[in-house]
Design an enzyme around this catalytic site. Structure first.
Site, PDB file in Angstrom:
ATOM      1  CG  ASP A 125      -1.816   1.220   1.269  1.00 13.45           C
ATOM      2  OD1 ASP A 125      -2.651   1.347   0.359  1.00 13.45           O
ATOM      3  OD2 ASP A 125      -1.690   2.032   2.202  1.00 13.45           O
ATOM      4  CD  GLU A 185      -4.951   0.753  -2.965  1.00 12.97           C
ATOM      5  OE1 GLU A 185      -6.011   0.489  -2.359  1.00 12.97           O
ATOM      6  OE2 GLU A 185      -4.300   1.797  -2.783  1.00 12.97           O
ATOM      7  CG  ASP A 241      -1.215   2.916   5.465  1.00  7.87           C
ATOM      8  OD1 ASP A 241      -2.364   3.243   5.095  1.00  7.87           O
ATOM      9  OD2 ASP A 241      -0.334   3.754   5.760  1.00  7.87           O
TER      10      ASP A 241
END
Length: 227
Positions: free
Chosen positions: A30, A114, A194
Site C-alpha cells: 500500500d 493498487e 495501511d
C-alpha cells in the site's frame, strides 16, 4: 544459388513471466502518505520527503529571482539555480524509487499494487505536496520496468474498499483518512490501516491469478477464493 536465410527478431533480453506454478513469494504493498509504502506483513519504508526538505531553499532562490530584472543575466542565472535544485530533487527521488523497486523485485515473484488515479488524488490541495513527494505514479512505472526485466509479476488491483474492508473477515469498517488504525468490531482484528489495506491488495491480486495462501503460509495454485 543463394540459400534461404531466416532471421529471428525475438528479443532474448526480456525473460518470460514466472509461471503461476512457480510463484513462491508474493507481497501486497500500500503506497501511502504517512509511510512511502507498507507491506502485508507490516514492513514499512518511510517517505524520504525530498521536496519538502528542499522547500525553504527553493523559496529563498525563488525570492531572489523575484528581485532580478526579468531577462537579465542575473535573472537567468537565478532561474538556472532553481532548475538545478528541481533536477537534484528529481534525481534523489528517482534513485530512491529504483532502489525500492529492486528490493521488492529481488525478494518476491509477485507484487500486488493498487491501480490508483494519481491525477485525481493530486487535485486534493491539502495532500498534493505529499502526493508529489511520494510520486506514486513514477514509482509504479519504475517498479513495472524493473519487474519486467526479471520476469516478475506486478498485478494492479482495484483500490475499491481496500482500506475499508477487514482483511481477516471481510466486514466493511468505514474510516476517514485521519483514522490510522483498522479495528474490526466483528472479528476484533486490530491492525495498522495501511497494513490492512496491503493484505487486501495482495488477496485481490492472488485471486486474479488463481493463487491462494496455504495453511502453512506458503503459496499454492488453486481456484480463486477471495471475494
Amino acid at each position: 544459388m543463394v540459400p534461404d536465410v531466416s532471421f529471428s527478431l525475438e528479443d532474448k533480453s526480456v525473460p518470460s513471466l514466472i509461471s503461476t506454478e512457480n510463484i513462491k513469494t508474493a507481497v501486497g504493498i500500500d503506497v501511502g502518505l504517512k509511510e512511502f509504502l507498507t507491506t502485508n506483513t507490516g514492513e514499512t519504508i518511510s517517505v524520504p520527503k525530498f521536496y519538502r526538505k528542499s522547500q525553504s531553499n527553493l523559496a529563498r532562490k525563488q525570492k531572489k529571482v523575484s528581485r532580478k530584472e526579468i531577462g537579465s543575466n542575473n535573472w537567468r542565472a537565478a532561474q538556472n539555480r532553481i532548475a538545478r535544485l528541481h533536477q537534484h530533487i528529481a534525481r534523489q527521488r528517482e534513485d530512491f524509487h529504483y532502489k525500492t523497486a529492486h528490493k521488492l523485485v529481488r525478494e518476491n515473484d509477485l507484487i500486488a499494487v493498487e491501480d490508483l488515479n494519481i491525477r485525481g488524488l493530486a487535485r486534493n490541495t491539502k495532500l498534493s505536496k505529499s502526493i508529489y513527494d511520494v510520486a506514486r505514479g513514477a514509482f509504479i512505472e519504475k517498479l513495472n520496468a524493473v519487474a519486467v526485466k526479471r520476469g516478475i509479476h506486478v498485478i494492479k488491483v482495484s483500490p475499491h474498499n481496500t482500506s475499508q474492508n477487514c482483511s481477516n473477515c471481510g466486514h466493511k469498517v468505514p474510516k476517514t483518512l485521519s483514522v490510522r488504525t483498522h479495528s474490526c468490531p466483528k472479528c476484533k482484528t486490530v491492525l495498522d490501516r495501511d497494513e490492512n489495506a496491503a493484505i487486501n491488495i495482495l488477496n485481490k491480486a492472488l485471486n486474479e491469478v488463481g493463487i491462494i495462501l496455504s495453511a502453512c503460509g506458503g503459496l499454492g495454485v488453486s481456484q480463486p477464493v477471495f471475494a
